[in-house]
Motif scaffolding. Structure first.
Motif, PDB file in Angstrom:
ATOM      1  N   CYS A   1      43.041  33.852   0.009  1.00  0.00           N
ATOM      2  CA  CYS A   1      42.768  34.953   0.952  1.00  0.00           C
ATOM      3  C   CYS A   1      41.297  35.339   0.814  1.00  0.00           C
ATOM      4  O   CYS A   1      40.620  34.907  -0.113  1.00  0.00           O
ATOM      5  CB  CYS A   1      43.667  36.158   0.667  1.00  0.00           C
ATOM      6  N   GLY A   2      40.830  36.152   1.771  1.00  0.00           N
ATOM      7  CA  GLY A   2      39.492  36.721   1.635  1.00  0.00           C
ATOM      8  C   GLY A   2      38.461  36.206   2.616  1.00  0.00           C
ATOM      9  O   GLY A   2      37.421  36.832   2.793  1.00  0.00           O
ATOM     10  N   ILE A   3      38.716  35.094   3.296  1.00  0.00           N
ATOM     11  CA  ILE A   3      37.688  34.490   4.146  1.00  0.00           C
ATOM     12  C   ILE A   3      37.312  35.387   5.330  1.00  0.00           C
ATOM     13  O   ILE A   3      36.219  35.274   5.888  1.00  0.00           O
ATOM     14  CB  ILE A   3      38.117  33.081   4.632  1.00  0.00           C
ATOM     15  N   LYS A   4      38.218  36.305   5.691  1.00  0.00           N
ATOM     16  CA  LYS A   4      37.916  37.220   6.807  1.00  0.00           C
ATOM     17  C   LYS A   4      37.718  38.672   6.354  1.00  0.00           C
ATOM     18  O   LYS A   4      37.587  39.569   7.178  1.00  0.00           O
ATOM     19  CB  LYS A   4      39.045  37.157   7.840  1.00  0.00           C
ATOM     20  N   ALA A   5      37.682  38.905   5.042  1.00  0.00           N
ATOM     21  CA  ALA A   5      37.640  40.280   4.511  1.00  0.00           C
ATOM     22  C   ALA A   5      36.205  40.809   4.447  1.00  0.00           C
ATOM     23  O   ALA A   5      35.721  41.231   3.386  1.00  0.00           O
ATOM     24  CB  ALA A   5      38.296  40.329   3.134  1.00  0.00           C
ATOM     25  N   ILE A   6      35.521  40.813   5.579  1.00  0.00           N
ATOM     26  CA  ILE A   6      34.086  41.167   5.611  1.00  0.00           C
ATOM     27  C   ILE A   6      33.859  42.618   5.176  1.00  0.00           C
ATOM     28  O   ILE A   6      33.057  42.895   4.274  1.00  0.00           O
ATOM     29  CB  ILE A   6      33.514  40.910   7.026  1.00  0.00           C
ATOM     30  N   GLU A   7      34.605  43.551   5.790  1.00  0.00           N
ATOM     31  CA  GLU A   7      34.402  44.979   5.468  1.00  0.00           C
ATOM     32  C   GLU A   7      34.832  45.290   4.029  1.00  0.00           C
ATOM     33  O   GLU A   7      34.209  46.088   3.345  1.00  0.00           O
ATOM     34  CB  GLU A   7      35.198  45.875   6.435  1.00  0.00           C
ATOM     35  N   LYS A   8      35.903  44.639   3.594  1.00  0.00           N
ATOM     36  CA  LYS A   8      36.432  44.948   2.253  1.00  0.00           C
ATOM     37  C   LYS A   8      35.515  44.440   1.154  1.00  0.00           C
ATOM     38  O   LYS A   8      35.312  45.107   0.140  1.00  0.00           O
ATOM     39  CB  LYS A   8      37.850  44.385   2.120  1.00  0.00           C
TER      40      LYS A   8
ATOM     41  N   HIS B   1      41.767  28.977   4.536  1.00  0.00           N
ATOM     42  CA  HIS B   1      42.030  29.333   5.927  1.00  0.00           C
ATOM     43  C   HIS B   1      40.734  29.204   6.743  1.00  0.00           C
ATOM     44  O   HIS B   1      39.637  29.184   6.182  1.00  0.00           O
ATOM     45  CB  HIS B   1      42.579  30.756   6.018  1.00  0.00           C
ATOM     46  N   ARG B   2      40.902  29.153   8.045  1.00  0.00           N
ATOM     47  CA  ARG B   2      39.737  28.992   8.901  1.00  0.00           C
ATOM     48  C   ARG B   2      38.890  30.260   8.895  1.00  0.00           C
ATOM     49  O   ARG B   2      39.409  31.354   9.104  1.00  0.00           O
ATOM     50  CB  ARG B   2      40.190  28.723  10.339  1.00  0.00           C
ATOM     51  N   PRO B   3      37.588  30.132   8.705  1.00  0.00           N
ATOM     52  CA  PRO B   3      36.724  31.329   8.766  1.00  0.00           C
ATOM     53  C   PRO B   3      36.577  31.821  10.197  1.00  0.00           C
ATOM     54  O   PRO B   3      36.794  31.068  11.149  1.00  0.00           O
ATOM     55  CB  PRO B   3      35.372  30.817   8.247  1.00  0.00           C
ATOM     56  N   GLY B   4      36.213  33.090  10.329  1.00  0.00           N
ATOM     57  CA  GLY B   4      35.848  33.615  11.640  1.00  0.00           C
ATOM     58  C   GLY B   4      34.384  33.299  11.929  1.00  0.00           C
ATOM     59  O   GLY B   4      33.771  32.456  11.258  1.00  0.00           O
ATOM     60  N   LYS B   5      33.795  33.997  12.897  1.00  0.00           N
ATOM     61  CA  LYS B   5      32.387  33.740  13.234  1.00  0.00           C
ATOM     62  C   LYS B   5      31.464  34.156  12.096  1.00  0.00           C
ATOM     63  O   LYS B   5      30.402  33.584  11.884  1.00  0.00           O
ATOM     64  CB  LYS B   5      32.021  34.489  14.522  1.00  0.00           C
ATOM     65  N   GLU B   6      31.863  35.196  11.380  1.00  0.00           N
ATOM     66  CA  GLU B   6      31.095  35.640  10.207  1.00  0.00           C
ATOM     67  C   GLU B   6      31.919  35.410   8.957  1.00  0.00           C
ATOM     68  O   GLU B   6      33.147  35.333   9.030  1.00  0.00           O
ATOM     69  CB  GLU B   6      30.814  37.148  10.298  1.00  0.00           C
ATOM     70  N   ILE B   7      31.236  35.332   7.818  1.00  0.00           N
ATOM     71  CA  ILE B   7      31.957  35.273   6.542  1.00  0.00           C
ATOM     72  C   ILE B   7      31.484  36.423   5.658  1.00  0.00           C
ATOM     73  O   ILE B   7      30.380  36.939   5.843  1.00  0.00           O
ATOM     74  CB  ILE B   7      31.779  33.913   5.833  1.00  0.00           C
ATOM     75  N   PRO B   8      32.308  36.839   4.715  1.00  0.00           N
ATOM     76  CA  PRO B   8      31.935  37.987   3.866  1.00  0.00           C
ATOM     77  C   PRO B   8      30.686  37.703   3.024  1.00  0.00           C
ATOM     78  O   PRO B   8      30.357  36.550   2.734  1.00  0.00           O
ATOM     79  CB  PRO B   8      33.170  38.160   2.964  1.00  0.00           C
TER      80      PRO B   8
ATOM     81  N   PHE C   1      44.521  39.159  12.346  1.00  0.00           N
ATOM     82  CA  PHE C   1      45.368  37.962  12.330  1.00  0.00           C
ATOM     83  C   PHE C   1      44.712  36.890  11.466  1.00  0.00           C
ATOM     84  O   PHE C   1      43.528  36.940  11.146  1.00  0.00           O
ATOM     85  CB  PHE C   1      45.621  37.433  13.748  1.00  0.00           C
ATOM     86  N   GLY C   2      45.542  35.903  11.085  1.00  0.00           N
ATOM     87  CA  GLY C   2      45.018  34.789  10.290  1.00  0.00           C
ATOM     88  C   GLY C   2      46.093  33.725  10.176  1.00  0.00           C
ATOM     89  O   GLY C   2      47.254  33.963  10.511  1.00  0.00           O
ATOM     90  N   GLY C   3      45.697  32.541   9.709  1.00  0.00           N
ATOM     91  CA  GLY C   3      46.705  31.507   9.516  1.00  0.00           C
ATOM     92  C   GLY C   3      46.229  30.116   9.847  1.00  0.00           C
ATOM     93  O   GLY C   3      45.038  29.813   9.753  1.00  0.00           O
ATOM     94  N   HIS C   4      47.167  29.280  10.283  1.00  0.00           N
ATOM     95  CA  HIS C   4      46.929  27.858  10.521  1.00  0.00           C
ATOM     96  C   HIS C   4      47.396  27.481  11.924  1.00  0.00           C
ATOM     97  O   HIS C   4      47.855  28.312  12.687  1.00  0.00           O
ATOM     98  CB  HIS C   4      47.727  26.999   9.536  1.00  0.00           C
ATOM     99  N   LYS C   5      47.353  26.169  12.188  1.00  0.00           N
ATOM    100  CA  LYS C   5      47.782  25.639  13.487  1.00  0.00           C
ATOM    101  C   LYS C   5      49.255  25.952  13.757  1.00  0.00           C
ATOM    102  O   LYS C   5      49.638  26.284  14.872  1.00  0.00           O
ATOM    103  CB  LYS C   5      47.560  24.123  13.508  1.00  0.00           C
ATOM    104  N   TYR C   6      50.104  25.843  12.731  1.00  0.00           N
ATOM    105  CA  TYR C   6      51.550  25.961  12.944  1.00  0.00           C
ATOM    106  C   TYR C   6      52.167  27.244  12.388  1.00  0.00           C
ATOM    107  O   TYR C   6      53.338  27.512  12.633  1.00  0.00           O
ATOM    108  CB  TYR C   6      52.269  24.752  12.340  1.00  0.00           C
TER     109      TYR C   6
END
Length: 563
Positions: free
Chosen positions: A142-149, A166-173, A410-415
């Motif tokens: 976990c953590g790849i999208k936890a920018i504010e935290k 997991h897939r990162p968003g446009k920004e990373i922490p 939200f977060g996760g994978h293809k399936y």
């Protein structure tokens, strides 16, 4: 079911491999379908080696992560190992904390509460770290999208190292180090590690700096193999090596916690499928029904007698999970009985009282029943939480992302994915999701598919054939159990419906110039008419062994039959 016969590989490649390896044409075909075309590639596939693991320092930020951990150990800083509450998260935490405790006493673990904190990094977890003087948090799975935290933690003087897959968003922490092979700027050769796999690469790096070899780390691979199976990541490349050796540890000398689970279910030799259906649900049950901490406690326990007691508790949670799952599935299916719901391209259901711990399992069951991209929502605090599951070939993560205006997180994978939204946005999201899927899904994907590797005759199924076939394991995505098709079969007259409620099919099939084989088709009793009165039919199946009164014979595990 749709039967899809995989493309027949180039005949020259199959013939070359057939002659090089001295194997039958179907075996050579299976190998070429998996991208194996030379003797050396076949050797790597059939004889996984620890030497095939990549240098962990090829992963972006690995040097930074190692330097920061070495600094924390040298300065006697408190380190908090933080992970998600599922199998991948809890095995990651068990692995990392166990290893670090061989280097320092200043290590503690933290698993967020599924209900009070939700998925991933939580403010509550960071406050716990601050209140207890932790200066470094290592977050796993976990953590790849936890920018504010992560920014919040930085203000409190706490550093973060993130190990995620997991897939990162446009920004990373803005963490000290972010280990994630799916980062666009990461050139690590293998992209499909699970969270525990990424954690293992960090441990491997630390061990290398201390002069340890990969053999010294073998005892940790039972955790990695369990996570690989549970997280349904591809079992090829590096994952295949880790799963192969991890299974050896599970079957020869598992840690006390896993040994205690296996003792309860009286199972000796496990396949990766057994790990998925026996070990993983029990580890998961702690986070679903009670708290993920119970799973970590079981997995790090060194005394077998204590581990047995913890495993008993876990078994209770697993029983409760099964009962709750059954009840919620029945209620969810009733919601879909509405004819309008059945005409949709998606299944989206909600009830505020459904147990959050089982909605992922229920989503999987609904997908199996109606075969559509599925979301199951329940109330979580003042928000709604959902687990999402998809059908083969459709990326549900992208579909959810397309509806992000209605979503909080939200977060996760293809399936498989998870999301949170405000209750007032539920209906708008449901309609938007339906619209996105309806516009983008290939309608063929809404019919269950069985992919057939090779068409063969029964006389090609020999003891040697099966001996080689067994070496294709461990199976999983990108290396699934081989499925065969045979035409012109006839039941010898012994076919019947079996089981307490006669829902299963047992047949004895024959073909000219071959031995007879028993075929078992679970939940296929309604297809008995196809085989009776010696009518010819065709079947798709995998091959396994059946042991009865000390005798072992090969049998066909039927996937489907047709006239």
């Amino acid at each position: 079911m749709r039967w899809t016969l995989k493309p027949i590989p180039e005949p020259n490649k199959v013939k070359h491999l057939q002659e090089t390896l001295n194997v039958s044409e179907p075996i050579a075909t299976l190998l070429v379908q998996r991208g194996i075309e030379t003797f050396e590639e076949a050797k790597t596939f059939f004889r996984p080696s620890l030497d095939d693991l990549h240098d962990p320092y090829l992963m972006k930020d690995m040097d930074k992560a190692v330097t920061r951990i070495e600094q924390a150990i040298a300065n006697k800083e408190n380190i908090l190992v933080y992970g998600d509450y599922d199998v991948d998260g809890t095995t990651s935490v068990a692995l990392m904390s166990t290893y670090l405790k061989t280097k320092t006493d200043n290590v503690a673990t933290y698993i967020p509460d599924r209900y009070n904190e939700g998925y991933g990094i939580s403010y509550q977890g960071i406050d716990f770290a601050h209140d207890n003087d932790f200066e470094l948090i290592i977050a796993l799975d976990c953590g790849i999208k936890a920018i504010e935290k992560v920014a919040y933690a930085k203000k409190l003087g706490i550093d973060f190292i993130i190990c995620d897959h997991h897939r990162p968003g446009k920004e990373i922490p803005e963490a000290v180090a972010i280990l994630d092979p799916k980062r666009e700027d990461c050139n690590y050769p293998y992209k499909e590690l699970c969270g525990c796999g990424v954690g293992f690469k960090l441990v491997q790096s630390l061990a290398q700096k201390d002069g340890q070899t990969i053999e010294d780390l073998l005892p940790y691979l039972d955790l990695v193999a369990t996570a690989i199976g549970a997280d349904i990541v591809p079992i090829d490349g590096e994952n295949r090596v880790l799963a192969y050796f991890g299974l050896q540890i599970i079957n020869a000398s598992p840690r006390p916690g896993i040994r205690a689970i296996l003792k309860q279910v009286k199972k000796d030799q496990l396949t990766i499928t057994d790990v998925v259906f026996i070990v993983a649900p029990r580890i998961n049950a702690a986070g679903r029904m009670k708290h993920g901490n119970f799973a970590v406690t079981l997995l790090v326990e060194e005394k077998y007698d204590l581990a047995k007691e913890y495993a008993k508790d876990i078994e209770t949670y697993n029983y409760d999970r099964r009962e709750t799952d059954k009840q919620v599935t029945e209620e969810a299916l009733k919601q879909i009985e509405d004819k309008k719901e059945q005409k949709r391209f998606t299944t989206v259901v909600y009830h505020e009282t459904w147990h959050k711990g089982v909605i992922g399992i229920v989503a999987s069951r609904l997908t199996e029943t109606y075969y559509r991209p599925t979301l199951v929502f329940t109330k979580s605090g003042n928000k709604l939480s959902a687990s999402a599951r998809s059908v083969s070939g459709f990326d549900i993560y992208n579909a959810i992302e397309a509806c992000s205006e209605h979503i909080e997180q939200f977060g996760g994978h293809k399936y498989a994915a998870g999301l949170t939204l405000k209750e007032e946005n539920y209906q708008a999201f449901k309609e938007a999701f339906e619209s996105v899927v309806a516009q983008n899904i290939d309608k063929n994907l809404l019919v269950p598919e069985v992919k057939v590797d090779v068409q063969i005759n029964l006389n090609e199924i020999t003891p040697k054939f099966y001996r080689i076939l067994k070496q294709f394991a461990p199976y999983g995505p990108n290396n699934m159990t081989p499925v065969f098709m045979t035409k012109g079969l006839i039941d010898t007259g012994y076919g019947k419906c079996v089981g307490d409620d006669k829902t299963h099919l047992r047949i004895t099939v024959s073909q000219p110039d071959s031995s007879n084989f028993v075929g078992i088709g679970f939940s296929m009793g309604d297809k008995f008419d196809i085989v009776k009165e010696r009518k010819p039919f065709k079947a798709v199946y995998s091959i396994d062994e059946n042991e009865w009164q000390g005798n072992v014979s090969l049998q066909l595990k039927l996937r489907d039959i047709k006239v």
